[in-house]
Design a protein around this motif. Structure first.
Motif, short mmCIF file in Angstrom:
data_model
loop_
_atom_site.label_atom_id
_atom_site.label_comp_id
_atom_site.label_asym_id
_atom_site.label_seq_id
_atom_site.Cartn_x
_atom_site.Cartn_y
_atom_site.Cartn_z
N ALA A 257 0.82 -1.22 0.00
CA ALA A 257 0.00 0.00 0.00
C ALA A 257 0.84 1.27 0.00
O ALA A 257 0.29 2.37 0.00
CB ALA A 257 -0.93 0.01 1.20
N CYS A 258 2.17 1.14 0.02
CA CYS A 258 3.04 2.32 0.16
C CYS A 258 2.92 3.29 -1.01
O CYS A 258 2.82 4.50 -0.81
CB CYS A 258 4.50 1.88 0.30
N LYS A 259 2.93 2.76 -2.22
CA LYS A 259 2.87 3.62 -3.40
C LYS A 259 1.56 4.40 -3.44
O LYS A 259 1.54 5.60 -3.72
CB LYS A 259 3.04 2.79 -4.66
N ALA A 260 0.45 3.71 -3.15
CA ALA A 260 -0.86 4.36 -3.16
C ALA A 260 -0.96 5.42 -2.07
O ALA A 260 -1.59 6.46 -2.25
CB ALA A 260 -1.97 3.33 -3.01
N LEU A 261 -0.33 5.16 -0.93
CA LEU A 261 -0.42 6.07 0.21
C LEU A 261 0.49 7.28 0.06
O LEU A 261 0.07 8.42 0.34
CB LEU A 261 -0.07 5.32 1.50
N CYS A 262 1.71 7.07 -0.39
CA CYS A 262 2.73 8.12 -0.34
C CYS A 262 3.05 8.77 -1.69
O CYS A 262 3.57 9.89 -1.73
CB CYS A 262 4.02 7.56 0.25
N GLU A 263 2.77 8.10 -2.81
CA GLU A 263 3.11 8.66 -4.12
C GLU A 263 1.86 9.01 -4.91
O GLU A 263 1.66 10.15 -5.31
CB GLU A 263 3.97 7.66 -4.90
N GLU A 264 1.01 8.03 -5.13
CA GLU A 264 -0.18 8.27 -5.95
C GLU A 264 -1.28 9.00 -5.19
O GLU A 264 -2.17 9.59 -5.81
CB GLU A 264 -0.71 6.93 -6.47
N ARG A 265 -1.24 8.93 -3.87
CA ARG A 265 -2.26 9.52 -3.00
C ARG A 265 -3.67 9.02 -3.34
O ARG A 265 -4.66 9.75 -3.24
CB ARG A 265 -2.23 11.06 -3.11
N THR A 266 -3.75 7.74 -3.73
CA THR A 266 -5.05 7.12 -4.01
C THR A 266 -5.61 6.39 -2.78
O THR A 266 -6.75 5.93 -2.80
CB THR A 266 -4.94 6.12 -5.18
N LEU A 267 -4.80 6.30 -1.75
CA LEU A 267 -5.24 5.75 -0.48
C LEU A 267 -5.21 6.88 0.54
O LEU A 267 -4.14 7.34 0.95
CB LEU A 267 -4.33 4.59 -0.03
N ASN A 268 -6.38 7.36 0.91
CA ASN A 268 -6.47 8.53 1.77
C ASN A 268 -7.20 8.21 3.07
O ASN A 268 -8.17 7.45 3.09
CB ASN A 268 -7.23 9.66 1.06
N LEU A 269 -6.71 8.81 4.15
CA LEU A 269 -7.37 8.70 5.44
C LEU A 269 -8.52 9.70 5.47
O LEU A 269 -8.29 10.91 5.33
CB LEU A 269 -6.40 8.98 6.59
#
Length: 432
Positions: free
Chosen positions: A80-92
């Motif tokens: 999930a790192c790429k989605a969280l920190c680069e793509e910003r597709t995983l948001n809190l």
């Protein structure tokens, strides 16, 4: 408190109506105005308490910052790192945290509703559990050390899982599953960053339960991770009851009001019966797991959820702990009363008054705790021809003992009788 709110409170408290104004207004209007003032005071107090609670409990931005900093520096890895920190597709998104040391947020990922959790806890959390606070970030990713071979890493995993779950014949299978989970890029190798991430994940008790009970119908699926942050599927209804009175309002809202509202909002009885059958099946899964038995050390309604189809799904597994971990915590523990022999919220053993040490057998088993929960959830609104029998079986279930001599045959008989009673009532209907 904001300056504008302080000024409002000052006006309300210290600037009463002038005598001239009072003389021109009927007394009844003055009373209504006083009631409005009291309402404003109460609403302001509730809002202030909610704001204070939110700012104290919800620290997702700190977790996001720490995780992404470690990821960019190459210290950790994860699916999930790429989605969280680069793509910003995983948001809190919406904060659900009840503890500042364990962050819980709703979110969206790959067009699916998910729950994002972040926090390393060394035990199941709650009172009576040692080391439940968040560990310093500098120590989260200190193992394994550089130069550790794969054989050494597997041995580390096996030793840790043995300590956490007890001696199990199938531990090697679980070790292989953890290694596969760590291999994020699926190249057949585990990098140091991947190994550090999965080792940090294993220190989270809930994550360990998710892995041990993976593939079971009533356990949420693990969807991804990054360092010690992990993502699970979101349960449509995250608690058994739909209404939870905020802590700030609990002193002024009678408990009976909350109970009445929850009963009014609860699903129809056949759907509650379906949820209850699933919860009883989870008790079976936890007791007869492939990696040992697990104890429900917090069986509150906020831990149990259900899907849109009214299938039971555990919304929060932080209250579940392996029997080996509970026994290890209780063994040799000094005590004066039974209350000193408690793990989590309600996994309590007896105190040996002569030796002044805790026994290791938990008094109340999972099934008895679940039946106590079902008494409030299932009995009201039950069909008239079923109510007496259901009440009798639930009362028998609640009195079950956790002694080893009763655990197998007696518990299985009570559980199967309850499931059969409920299933016969809803089978061959649209609720089955």
């Amino acid at each position: 408190m904001p300056r504008s709110l302080r000024r409002l409170l000052h006006l309300v408290l210290f600037c009463p109506l002038s005598k001239g104004l009072q003389s021109r207004m009927p007394a009844v209007k003055v009373k209504y105005l006083l009631l409005v003032w009291v309402g404003i005071l109460l609403a302001s107090w509730v809002l202030y308490m909610q704001y204070s609670s939110y700012s104290e409990l919800c620290r997702g931005h700190v977790c996001h910052m720490v995780i992404c900093d470690h990821y960019r520096r190459g210290i950790i890895a994860g699916s999930a790192c790429k989605a969280l920190c680069e793509e910003r597709t995983l948001n809190l998104q919406r904060c659900l945290s009840t503890s500042s040391t364990h962050q819980v947020y709703n979110g969206m990922w790959k067009e699916k509703a998910v729950v994002i959790k972040c926090g390393i806890e060394e035990a199941a959390g709650g009172e009576g559990v040692p080391g439940s606070a968040l560990r310093p970030e500098s120590s989260l990713f200190d193992k394994p050390a550089r130069g550790t071979s794969m054989d050494e890493f597997r041995e580390m995993l096996h030793s840790f899982l043995k300590d956490s779950l007890g001696e199990q014949a199938s531990l090697s299978t679980l070790v292989a599953r953890v290694v596969t989970l760590a291999d994020v890029n699926q190249d057949g190798k585990v990098s140091l960053a991947e190994a550090k991430s999965v080792w940090a994940l294993l220190q989270v008790p809930e994550l360990l339960v998710l892995l041990a009970l993976a593939g079971r119908e009533h356990t949420p699926r693990l969807l991804g991770f990054c360092g010690h942050l992990y993502v699970t599927e979101r349960v449509a209804h995250g608690a058994l009851w739909r209404l939870e009175v905020p802590p700030a309002l609990q002193p002024v809202v009678p408990e009976a009001v909350g109970v009445a509202l929850n009963r009014w909002l609860a699903p129809a009885w056949p759907r509650r019966a379906r949820i209850s059958i699933g919860l009883l099946e989870f008790v079976e899964d936890a007791f007869h797991g492939a990696y040992g038995s697990f104890l429900m050390c917090d069986s509150g309604p906020a831990r149990v959820g259900y899907s849109q189809q009214y299938d039971c799904k555990m919304a929060d597994l932080r209250g579940v702990a392996s029997e080996a971990a509970v026994r290890g915590h209780l063994r040799g523990r000094p005590c004066q009363t039974n209350a000193d022999c408690t793990y989590g919220r309600d996994c309590t053993a007896t105190c040996d008054r002569l030796a002044r040490q805790c026994n290791t057998e938990v008094v109340q088993p999972n099934l008895a705790k679940v039946c106590a929960l079902l008494q409030g959830f299932l009995l009201f609104g039950a069909p008239a021809d079923l109510h007496a029998d259901l009440d009798k079986q639930l009362r028998t279930c609640v009195t079950l003992s956790g002694l080893a001599s009763q655990m197998e045959v007696h518990h299985s008989l009570v559980l199967n009788n309850l499931k059969t009673l409920l299933w016969k009532k809803i089978s061959n209907t649209k609720y089955s």
